[in-house]
Design an enzyme around this catalytic site. Structure first.
Site, PDB file in Angstrom:
ATOM      1  N   ARG A 171       0.805  -1.213   0.000  1.00  0.00           N
ATOM      2  CA  ARG A 171       0.000   0.000   0.000  1.00  0.00           C
ATOM      3  C   ARG A 171       0.845   1.273   0.000  1.00  0.00           C
ATOM      4  O   ARG A 171       0.652   2.164  -0.816  1.00  0.00           O
ATOM      5  CB  ARG A 171      -0.904   0.062   1.251  1.00  0.00           C
ATOM      6  CG  ARG A 171      -2.188  -0.658   1.158  1.00  0.00           C
ATOM      7  CD  ARG A 171      -2.542  -1.207   2.519  1.00  0.00           C
ATOM      8  NE  ARG A 171      -1.547  -2.215   2.845  1.00  0.00           N
ATOM      9  CZ  ARG A 171      -1.675  -3.491   2.487  1.00  0.00           C
ATOM     10  NH1 ARG A 171      -2.761  -3.884   1.919  1.00  0.00           N
ATOM     11  NH2 ARG A 171      -0.716  -4.378   2.716  1.00  0.00           N
ATOM     12  N   THR A 172       1.779   1.378   0.962  1.00  0.00           N
ATOM     13  CA  THR A 172       2.499   2.639   1.149  1.00  0.00           C
ATOM     14  C   THR A 172       3.350   2.957  -0.075  1.00  0.00           C
ATOM     15  O   THR A 172       3.361   4.099  -0.554  1.00  0.00           O
ATOM     16  CB  THR A 172       3.373   2.539   2.422  1.00  0.00           C
ATOM     17  OG1 THR A 172       2.572   2.020   3.484  1.00  0.00           O
ATOM     18  CG2 THR A 172       3.938   3.876   2.816  1.00  0.00           C
ATOM     19  N   ARG A 225      11.191   3.845   3.723  1.00  0.00           N
ATOM     20  CA  ARG A 225      10.774   2.862   4.737  1.00  0.00           C
ATOM     21  C   ARG A 225      12.019   2.082   5.131  1.00  0.00           C
ATOM     22  O   ARG A 225      12.788   1.636   4.274  1.00  0.00           O
ATOM     23  CB  ARG A 225       9.718   1.910   4.181  1.00  0.00           C
ATOM     24  CG  ARG A 225       9.450   0.760   5.140  1.00  0.00           C
ATOM     25  CD  ARG A 225       8.222  -0.016   4.793  1.00  0.00           C
ATOM     26  NE  ARG A 225       7.031   0.753   5.100  1.00  0.00           N
ATOM     27  CZ  ARG A 225       5.797   0.239   5.079  1.00  0.00           C
ATOM     28  NH1 ARG A 225       5.615  -1.017   4.779  1.00  0.00           N
ATOM     29  NH2 ARG A 225       4.758   0.981   5.374  1.00  0.00           N
ATOM     30  N   HIS A 253       4.791   5.775  11.656  1.00  0.00           N
ATOM     31  CA  HIS A 253       4.329   5.638  10.267  1.00  0.00           C
ATOM     32  C   HIS A 253       3.388   6.831  10.041  1.00  0.00           C
ATOM     33  O   HIS A 253       2.162   6.690  10.032  1.00  0.00           O
ATOM     34  CB  HIS A 253       3.605   4.297  10.114  1.00  0.00           C
ATOM     35  CG  HIS A 253       3.304   3.908   8.701  1.00  0.00           C
ATOM     36  ND1 HIS A 253       3.440   4.760   7.621  1.00  0.00           N
ATOM     37  CD2 HIS A 253       2.855   2.729   8.185  1.00  0.00           C
ATOM     38  CE1 HIS A 253       3.097   4.111   6.520  1.00  0.00           C
ATOM     39  NE2 HIS A 253       2.740   2.887   6.834  1.00  0.00           N
ATOM     40  N   LYS A 284      25.734  -5.280  -0.732  1.00  0.00           N
ATOM     41  CA  LYS A 284      27.192  -5.411  -0.835  1.00  0.00           C
ATOM     42  C   LYS A 284      27.888  -4.658   0.298  1.00  0.00           C
ATOM     43  O   LYS A 284      29.093  -4.450   0.255  1.00  0.00           O
ATOM     44  CB  LYS A 284      27.667  -4.879  -2.187  1.00  0.00           C
ATOM     45  CG  LYS A 284      27.063  -5.608  -3.372  1.00  0.00           C
ATOM     46  CD  LYS A 284      27.518  -4.943  -4.671  1.00  0.00           C
ATOM     47  CE  LYS A 284      26.715  -5.452  -5.854  1.00  0.00           C
ATOM     48  NZ  LYS A 284      26.878  -4.602  -7.035  1.00  0.00           N
TER      49      LYS A 284
HETATM   50  N1   CP Z   1      -0.332   0.010   5.940  1.00  0.00           N
HETATM   51  C1   CP Z   1       0.885  -0.266   5.429  1.00  0.00           C
HETATM   52  O1   CP Z   1       1.899   0.335   5.793  1.00  0.00           O
HETATM   53  O2   CP Z   1       0.869  -1.251   4.473  1.00  0.00           O
HETATM   54  P1   CP Z   1       2.153  -1.723   3.639  1.00  0.00           P
HETATM   55  O3   CP Z   1       3.081  -2.399   4.606  1.00  0.00           O
HETATM   56  O4   CP Z   1       1.615  -2.651   2.574  1.00  0.00           O
HETATM   57  O5   CP Z   1       2.797  -0.504   3.047  1.00  0.00           O
END
Ligand code: CP
Length: 309
Positions: A59-60, A109, A137, A87
């Site tokens: 999603r993100t 991320r 998040h 590496k």
């Molecule tokens: N909600 C969320 O962060 O989903 P993903 O891990 O798929 O990005």
């Protein structure tokens, strides 16, 4: 002035209520844009954004990429699994190499809490945290509160329970900060072993009985058990967890009011939530995903307005 008080989006903790309201007002405009046949504006034609994902995401990652493309930014994607990080290259070296290709903003991320802040202090680009380990998040919490505001008209005064694996959840922490800044009351619910000891310092209520929590709330945000972050067993079995903390249709229908059901995804159907609840009319799960694009467009647009061009 529609200007954020921050230069990077590291966490909701750093934002003011006014920042969040500016993001929501900007997202309202972008939500209209993405309903049109041509879902695009030329605002960021001169901006290049790198999406750096050192952890899995569906999603993100897709939501940020769509948001960037709908703002007409140039986009490059980086996945740690196929990169030179394997590496032995450091994070700062990796990012500085990407930045020398004239990148203005980095969406990252990373599995390590604090990675986004670390980067923001060392490289010359706007940094957006797309999830840093068990820390924050922020765009997930923004889209969650935005979706509550859309469904219930306001977040102020609403009662929201976050259910499940609070201990390992960056979504829970960012949601607690966002909801409280917007004037909601927050409760967490889950097994004692999955509620952090410091939780009372955050000013939230704690409940270990799911029925009582649901009877109290207007909104239930059901979280996934993050088995990938658990090196020991925190409860006897998923079956037992599901019996005590899973939301099924019988429980939902037995409440004397209609609550709103949310989930940040990915869903483990049949564990924290059954399919008939996830797909019910009380669920706003897919609205959350849809709103994620508009909210991320807003965050990127507002941070990009701070880049000297
Ligand atoms: N909600 C969320 O962060 O989903 P993903 O891990 O798929 O990005």
């Amino acid at each position: 002035m529609n200007n954020l008080s921050v230069d990077h989006l590291i966490g909701i903790k750093d934002l003011t209520r006014e920042d969040i309201e500016i993001i929501f007002q900007t997202a309202d405009s972008f939500k209209q844009v993405i309903q049109r046949p041509i879902k695009k504006v030329p605002s960021l034609r001169d901006i290049t954004i790198a999406n750096l994902f050192f952890e899995n995401s569906t999603r993100t990652r897709l939501s940020f990429e769509l948001a960037e493309k709908r703002l007409s930014a140039d986009v490059v994607n980086f996945s740690a699994a196929s990169s030179s990080v394997k590496k032995g290259e450091t994070l700062v070296d990796t990012v500085n190499n990407i930045l020398s290709m004239k990148v203005d903003m980095v969406v990252m991320r990373h599995p390590n809490p604090g990675a986004a802040k670390f980067l923001s202090e060392r490289v010359d680009a706007k940094i957006v945290n797309a999830g840093d380990g068990t820390h924050e998040h922020p765009t997930q919490a923004l889209l969650d509160s935005y979706s509550i505001r859309e469904k219930l008209g306001t977040v102020e005064g609403k009662k929201v329970v976050i259910v499940g694996d609070i201990l390992h959840s960056r979504v829970a922490l960012s949601n607690i900060y966002a909801l409280q800044k917007l004037g909601a009351e927050v409760m967490v619910c889950g097994p004692t072993t999955l509620i952090p000891r410091y939780i009372h310092e955050l000013g939230v209520k704690v409940e270990h009985n799911l029925r009582k929590a649901l009877e109290w709330c207007d909104v239930a945000n059901m979280l996934r058990i993050q088995l990938e972050r658990q090196d020991i067993q925190f409860f006897p079995s998923l079956r037992e967890y599901s019996m005590l903390f899973g939301l099924d249709k019988n429980l939902l229908d037995s409440l004397d009011k209609e609550i709103v059901v949310m989930h940040p995804g990915p869903i483990n159907r049949g564990v924290e939530i059954t399919s008939d609840v996830a797909d019910s009319k009380q669920s706003i799960i897919l609205h959350q995903v849809e709103n994620g694009v508009a909210v991320r467009m807003a965050v990127i647009y507002l941070l990009a307005s701070k880049i000297e061009r």
